[in-house]
Design a protein around this motif. Sequence first.
Motif, PDB file in Angstrom:
ATOM      1  N   ILE A 148       0.870  -1.176   0.000  1.00  0.00           N
ATOM      2  CA  ILE A 148       0.000   0.000   0.000  1.00  0.00           C
ATOM      3  C   ILE A 148       0.904   1.221   0.000  1.00  0.00           C
ATOM      4  O   ILE A 148       1.695   1.431   0.930  1.00  0.00           O
ATOM      5  CB  ILE A 148      -0.951  -0.011   1.209  1.00  0.00           C
ATOM      6  CG1 ILE A 148      -1.950  -1.160   1.037  1.00  0.00           C
ATOM      7  CG2 ILE A 148      -1.683   1.326   1.339  1.00  0.00           C
ATOM      8  CD1 ILE A 148      -3.010  -1.249   2.089  1.00  0.00           C
ATOM      9  N   ASP A 149       0.803   1.969  -1.062  1.00  0.00           N
ATOM     10  CA  ASP A 149       1.649   3.148  -1.221  1.00  0.00           C
ATOM     11  C   ASP A 149       0.896   4.358  -0.681  1.00  0.00           C
ATOM     12  O   ASP A 149      -0.147   4.734  -1.211  1.00  0.00           O
ATOM     13  CB  ASP A 149       1.963   3.319  -2.716  1.00  0.00           C
ATOM     14  CG  ASP A 149       2.595   4.669  -3.034  1.00  0.00           C
ATOM     15  OD1 ASP A 149       3.402   5.157  -2.223  1.00  0.00           O
ATOM     16  OD2 ASP A 149       2.278   5.230  -4.109  1.00  0.00           O
ATOM     17  N   PRO A 151       1.838   8.074  -0.289  1.00  0.00           N
ATOM     18  CA  PRO A 151       2.949   8.982  -0.595  1.00  0.00           C
ATOM     19  C   PRO A 151       3.162  10.042   0.484  1.00  0.00           C
ATOM     20  O   PRO A 151       2.233  10.392   1.208  1.00  0.00           O
ATOM     21  CB  PRO A 151       2.504   9.655  -1.893  1.00  0.00           C
ATOM     22  CG  PRO A 151       1.360   8.869  -2.412  1.00  0.00           C
ATOM     23  CD  PRO A 151       0.728   8.203  -1.245  1.00  0.00           C
ATOM     24  N   PHE A 152       4.376  10.523   0.536  1.00  0.00           N
ATOM     25  CA  PHE A 152       4.705  11.680   1.375  1.00  0.00           C
ATOM     26  C   PHE A 152       3.893  12.861   0.846  1.00  0.00           C
ATOM     27  O   PHE A 152       3.884  13.126  -0.350  1.00  0.00           O
ATOM     28  CB  PHE A 152       6.202  11.965   1.246  1.00  0.00           C
ATOM     29  CG  PHE A 152       6.671  13.128   2.075  1.00  0.00           C
ATOM     30  CD1 PHE A 152       6.988  12.955   3.409  1.00  0.00           C
ATOM     31  CD2 PHE A 152       6.794  14.398   1.513  1.00  0.00           C
ATOM     32  CE1 PHE A 152       7.422  14.028   4.177  1.00  0.00           C
ATOM     33  CE2 PHE A 152       7.224  15.472   2.280  1.00  0.00           C
ATOM     34  CZ  PHE A 152       7.543  15.288   3.612  1.00  0.00           C
ATOM     35  N   PRO A 154       3.394  16.660   0.380  1.00  0.00           N
ATOM     36  CA  PRO A 154       4.114  17.926   0.507  1.00  0.00           C
ATOM     37  C   PRO A 154       3.221  19.076   0.971  1.00  0.00           C
ATOM     38  O   PRO A 154       3.708  20.176   1.219  1.00  0.00           O
ATOM     39  CB  PRO A 154       4.641  18.171  -0.907  1.00  0.00           C
ATOM     40  CG  PRO A 154       3.689  17.460  -1.799  1.00  0.00           C
ATOM     41  CD  PRO A 154       3.167  16.289  -1.022  1.00  0.00           C
ATOM     42  N   ASP A 155       1.909  18.822   1.061  1.00  0.00           N
ATOM     43  CA  ASP A 155       0.987  19.887   1.479  1.00  0.00           C
ATOM     44  C   ASP A 155       0.468  19.638   2.888  1.00  0.00           C
ATOM     45  O   ASP A 155       0.642  18.573   3.448  1.00  0.00           O
ATOM     46  CB  ASP A 155      -0.180  19.960   0.495  1.00  0.00           C
ATOM     47  CG  ASP A 155       0.310  20.328  -0.889  1.00  0.00           C
ATOM     48  OD1 ASP A 155       1.113  21.272  -0.992  1.00  0.00           O
ATOM     49  OD2 ASP A 155      -0.058  19.637  -1.852  1.00  0.00           O
ATOM     50  N   PRO A 159      -4.987  15.678  -0.056  1.00  0.00           N
ATOM     51  CA  PRO A 159      -5.927  15.911  -1.161  1.00  0.00           C
ATOM     52  C   PRO A 159      -6.855  14.716  -1.388  1.00  0.00           C
ATOM     53  O   PRO A 159      -6.473  13.573  -1.105  1.00  0.00           O
ATOM     54  CB  PRO A 159      -5.021  16.125  -2.375  1.00  0.00           C
ATOM     55  CG  PRO A 159      -3.661  15.710  -1.977  1.00  0.00           C
ATOM     56  CD  PRO A 159      -3.602  15.573  -0.494  1.00  0.00           C
ATOM     57  N   ALA A 161      -7.665  13.336  -4.082  1.00  0.00           N
ATOM     58  CA  ALA A 161      -7.104  12.389  -5.051  1.00  0.00           C
ATOM     59  C   ALA A 161      -6.230  11.357  -4.344  1.00  0.00           C
ATOM     60  O   ALA A 161      -6.183  10.189  -4.733  1.00  0.00           O
ATOM     61  CB  ALA A 161      -6.288  13.135  -6.099  1.00  0.00           C
ATOM     62  N   GLU A 162      -5.562  11.789  -3.295  1.00  0.00           N
ATOM     63  CA  GLU A 162      -4.710  10.849  -2.557  1.00  0.00           C
ATOM     64  C   GLU A 162      -5.583   9.849  -1.793  1.00  0.00           C
ATOM     65  O   GLU A 162      -5.286   8.648  -1.757  1.00  0.00           O
ATOM     66  CB  GLU A 162      -3.780  11.599  -1.608  1.00  0.00           C
ATOM     67  CG  GLU A 162      -2.811  10.653  -0.915  1.00  0.00           C
ATOM     68  CD  GLU A 162      -1.746  11.336  -0.066  1.00  0.00           C
ATOM     69  OE1 GLU A 162      -1.491  12.540  -0.265  1.00  0.00           O
ATOM     70  OE2 GLU A 162      -1.186  10.664   0.812  1.00  0.00           O
ATOM     71  N   TYR A 165      -6.816   7.287  -4.160  1.00  0.00           N
ATOM     72  CA  TYR A 165      -5.720   6.371  -4.529  1.00  0.00           C
ATOM     73  C   TYR A 165      -5.471   5.357  -3.407  1.00  0.00           C
ATOM     74  O   TYR A 165      -5.344   4.154  -3.648  1.00  0.00           O
ATOM     75  CB  TYR A 165      -4.472   7.213  -4.835  1.00  0.00           C
ATOM     76  CG  TYR A 165      -3.179   6.440  -5.017  1.00  0.00           C
ATOM     77  CD1 TYR A 165      -3.080   5.416  -5.955  1.00  0.00           C
ATOM     78  CD2 TYR A 165      -2.051   6.751  -4.252  1.00  0.00           C
ATOM     79  CE1 TYR A 165      -1.885   4.720  -6.119  1.00  0.00           C
ATOM     80  CE2 TYR A 165      -0.864   6.063  -4.413  1.00  0.00           C
ATOM     81  CZ  TYR A 165      -0.775   5.048  -5.340  1.00  0.00           C
ATOM     82  OH  TYR A 165       0.402   4.363  -5.493  1.00  0.00           O
ATOM     83  N   ASN A 168      -8.430   2.796  -3.056  1.00  0.00           N
ATOM     84  CA  ASN A 168      -8.382   1.746  -4.078  1.00  0.00           C
ATOM     85  C   ASN A 168      -7.334   0.680  -3.742  1.00  0.00           C
ATOM     86  O   ASN A 168      -7.549  -0.510  -3.977  1.00  0.00           O
ATOM     87  CB  ASN A 168      -8.065   2.361  -5.439  1.00  0.00           C
ATOM     88  CG  ASN A 168      -9.314   2.933  -6.082  1.00  0.00           C
ATOM     89  OD1 ASN A 168     -10.347   2.287  -6.100  1.00  0.00           O
ATOM     90  ND2 ASN A 168      -9.240   4.154  -6.579  1.00  0.00           N
ATOM     91  N   GLN A 169      -6.233   1.133  -3.189  1.00  0.00           N
ATOM     92  CA  GLN A 169      -5.198   0.159  -2.827  1.00  0.00           C
ATOM     93  C   GLN A 169      -5.629  -0.694  -1.642  1.00  0.00           C
ATOM     94  O   GLN A 169      -5.333  -1.891  -1.591  1.00  0.00           O
ATOM     95  CB  GLN A 169      -3.912   0.876  -2.467  1.00  0.00           C
ATOM     96  CG  GLN A 169      -3.274   1.609  -3.622  1.00  0.00           C
ATOM     97  CD  GLN A 169      -1.993   2.270  -3.155  1.00  0.00           C
ATOM     98  OE1 GLN A 169      -0.957   1.634  -3.092  1.00  0.00           O
ATOM     99  NE2 GLN A 169      -2.071   3.548  -2.809  1.00  0.00           N
ATOM    100  N   ASN A 325       4.424  17.033   5.693  1.00  0.00           N
ATOM    101  CA  ASN A 325       5.443  18.036   5.380  1.00  0.00           C
ATOM    102  C   ASN A 325       5.973  18.718   6.642  1.00  0.00           C
ATOM    103  O   ASN A 325       5.455  18.522   7.752  1.00  0.00           O
ATOM    104  CB  ASN A 325       4.921  19.043   4.347  1.00  0.00           C
ATOM    105  CG  ASN A 325       3.890  20.005   4.919  1.00  0.00           C
ATOM    106  OD1 ASN A 325       3.538  19.960   6.105  1.00  0.00           O
ATOM    107  ND2 ASN A 325       3.380  20.892   4.085  1.00  0.00           N
ATOM    108  N   LEU A 326       6.997  19.516   6.439  1.00  0.00           N
ATOM    109  CA  LEU A 326       7.687  20.127   7.581  1.00  0.00           C
ATOM    110  C   LEU A 326       6.740  20.977   8.425  1.00  0.00           C
ATOM    111  O   LEU A 326       6.749  20.894   9.660  1.00  0.00           O
ATOM    112  CB  LEU A 326       8.867  20.970   7.059  1.00  0.00           C
ATOM    113  CG  LEU A 326       9.812  21.564   8.090  1.00  0.00           C
ATOM    114  CD1 LEU A 326      11.224  21.672   7.513  1.00  0.00           C
ATOM    115  CD2 LEU A 326       9.394  22.905   8.635  1.00  0.00           C
ATOM    116  N   GLU A 327       5.897  21.738   7.768  1.00  0.00           N
ATOM    117  CA  GLU A 327       5.055  22.675   8.511  1.00  0.00           C
ATOM    118  C   GLU A 327       4.031  21.932   9.378  1.00  0.00           C
ATOM    119  O   GLU A 327       3.811  22.290  10.535  1.00  0.00           O
ATOM    120  CB  GLU A 327       4.333  23.625   7.545  1.00  0.00           C
ATOM    121  CG  GLU A 327       5.256  24.558   6.776  1.00  0.00           C
ATOM    122  CD  GLU A 327       6.020  23.882   5.642  1.00  0.00           C
ATOM    123  OE1 GLU A 327       5.586  22.809   5.180  1.00  0.00           O
ATOM    124  OE2 GLU A 327       7.075  24.420   5.224  1.00  0.00           O
TER     125      GLU A 327
END
Lengths: 414, 373
Positions: A148-149, A151-152, A154-155, A159, A161-162, A165, A168-169, A325-327
């Motif tokens: 299961i991916d 992702p990191f 960045p925001d 989102p 869309a993530e 994704y 579905n996985q 993300n960092l913030e």
Amino acid sequence: MAEEIKKQRPAPDPNSAKYKLNMIAKKAYDDAFAAKERGELVGWCSSNFPVEIPETLGLYVCYPENQAAGIAARGGGERMCSIAEGQGYSNDICAYARVSLAYASGAPAEEQPMPLPDYVLCCNNICNCMIKWYENLSRELHIPMIMIDIPFNPDYDVPDAEVTYIKNQFLDAIKQLEEITGKKWSWDRYREVMEISGRTSRAWLEATATAKYVPSPFNGFDLLNHMAVMVTARGKLEAAEAMETLLREYKENHEKGVSTYRGEEKHRIMFEGIACWPWLRVTAHGLRDRGINMVTTIYADAFGFIYKDFDDMCRVYAKVPNAINLEYARDKRIKLCNDNHVEGLLVHTNRSCKLWSGFMYEMSRQIGEECDIPVVSFDGDQADPRNFSEAQYDTRVQGLTEIMQSRKEAQNAG
Amino acid sequence: MLDEILKKFEEAACHPELLKERYLSEGKQIVLVAPVYTPEEIVHSMGLVPMGAWGGDLQLQESKRYFPAFICSIVQSIVELGMKGAYEGVSALIVPSLCDSLKVLGENWKYAVPSIPFIPMTYPQNRKPEYALDYTLHGYERVISDLQKATGKVFSEKLLRVSLQIYNEHNELMRETVKELAAHPEISAQKRSWIFKSATFLRKEEHSALLRQFLEELRKQEAGKRKLRIVTTGILADAPSLLKILDENGLQIVADDIAAESRQYKTDCEIGNDGLVSLAKKYAARDNCSVLYDPYKRRVEALVETAKAVEADGVLMVLTKFCDPEEFDYPLIRNACNAAGLPIVEVEVDRQMENYEQAATIIESFKEMMESK
Ligand code: SF4
Ligand code: SF4
């Protein structure tokens, strides 16, 4: 010396949270061995893989990171790492992976044995290193890998869309596991697991939040032990009950004015990073000898797996510490520092973990400025004892203590 | 004539700063693209110049404020160059999220080099299922909107399809060049490297034009004496000192599995009606790379097969220090090469390395291993 102390210790109270939590962790290994013996399939699972999936399906899974930590804490880290290095793995690779690959290749580890897997469940929300490690397990042991991916991100927000994704996985992974193990997914059972996981998480969050009291009703090193259950078993009823016991104990401690932290709590710090398992005692004593209590870590926040449905669960798994993300990561820590009256930040620059340590310099600078607290870091590793220097640790912790002390004196004088 | 063309490759490869000045003086806007795969085609189609940012061979000073020592030197030197002002004038930096070090690169960049916007490209690792395409597209849309903000340029589907074509042609030429070079031992490893390196800086149509001339001239030239034939594998293998050792030992690179070299050019885009979808499919079709999820580690067998196909005498693993994606693959590659009777050695490099004595010793013994077979 250590043995002597152990022998003198009274038998643990079977009704205590500590006892219950330790038993849950131990039982997970016993159950996996028993399952293997019965001829059932056993999986290896990465720590932030959605535990709801194996739990709902009723699978027996073990956690290599947990095993590696156990091996390292009991003194086997260097031996196992060296075996992996002998097989050609660079000593720059995460030490958990080195320990695990050595074990998978047949090297015994009496410190924490675990049955070999029939399949692996990988989730990279904490690092991509995990993908590489599990690919190698899958290839070397000729077993399927379910991936299961996540992702990191960045925001700041996840989102949609993530989420889609990831969802579905998740559904794909369930299907694959049904095929591999012959077990059936049940949405009713899933909802139960979700409830229990939420209950366990709420108790954990509330228990760790009692660090807001001064003095804190617990020693933060406790969290490092208890988090194993949060990682691996939070969907189990026993885990929810044990965490609720922990919460009750911490509340009682506060009411009685006692703490699992022994001695006077002179300073309160946040500890950043994975524990140095091979040097746990040394790192704990270095703090305790100076009257420092580590009152919080990001783990306090990280296991708040509370969600209302499947989609929401996908979102939660995209918000684990190393996926953000960092913030966002910074703000979570600032909140912990503020809520728990933290006076200093001690950062473990962990040679094993590129993602965790890779932007820690900048992030800890920002936390220090925002919270107006001193920040000190030391070099170490969560499982390879060779990457830690006791002398450096001591000097750095001493430095931190002196700054906190002089700030306190200035405040008192002012 | 051949030398003149090679000189052009060399100039672009060794002086990207001059190239940058040239593009800027022509009124073009430049966007830096970090390793390993970025949707360069989008950048190109928007009339911007994508220039590769694979770091540089320099000592790290400023970047130490941001990175602990155990992050690879590619990532660290990108930030070092940024902080030193080497990228002044460029409009943005795109970083894909393909390894842990690249994830932290973007986070640090925001604070270390605030004058150049960081644009993340988040790819799915589970890239084969249909639903992953949507997620890749979401990543592209993010890149496009950030690029529009950073440069004021607009995106057009039609122009993207033109760029896809230009990139496909360039891929084809690069593959032909690799094949042709394998038949010409007289072209040194250093010269071969200039061809690849210049491709990351030059606009693809310019590079393709040079490649066409180069191929034409090379084909006229009589092949030199046979040398020991090797395949290189790793992320980056452009260090002049390393290449010099290969050349001095009479080793010819006949094929490579280097991320900065052939891995970039092996996958073409099947251009359909929708350019972005075609590009997303190109990403999904990529394989055999250490930063892409590879459940059966087909990369290992693919490498052995390549080595056999080009009749290589051995495999040289050029390991970038602290690159864990490659470090995990190395033992498997070594075992597979051993099983196939292919001599293999590993040389560790980083961008700060000055002393190549150990590398020279390893390569000398590699040569002996190959000769004695
Ligand atoms: S320590 Fe870091 S690199 Fe290692 S498994 Fe954990 S998150 Fe990944
Ligand atoms: S793939 Fe390796 S060399 Fe490239 S950025 Fe990641 S760690 Fe660095």
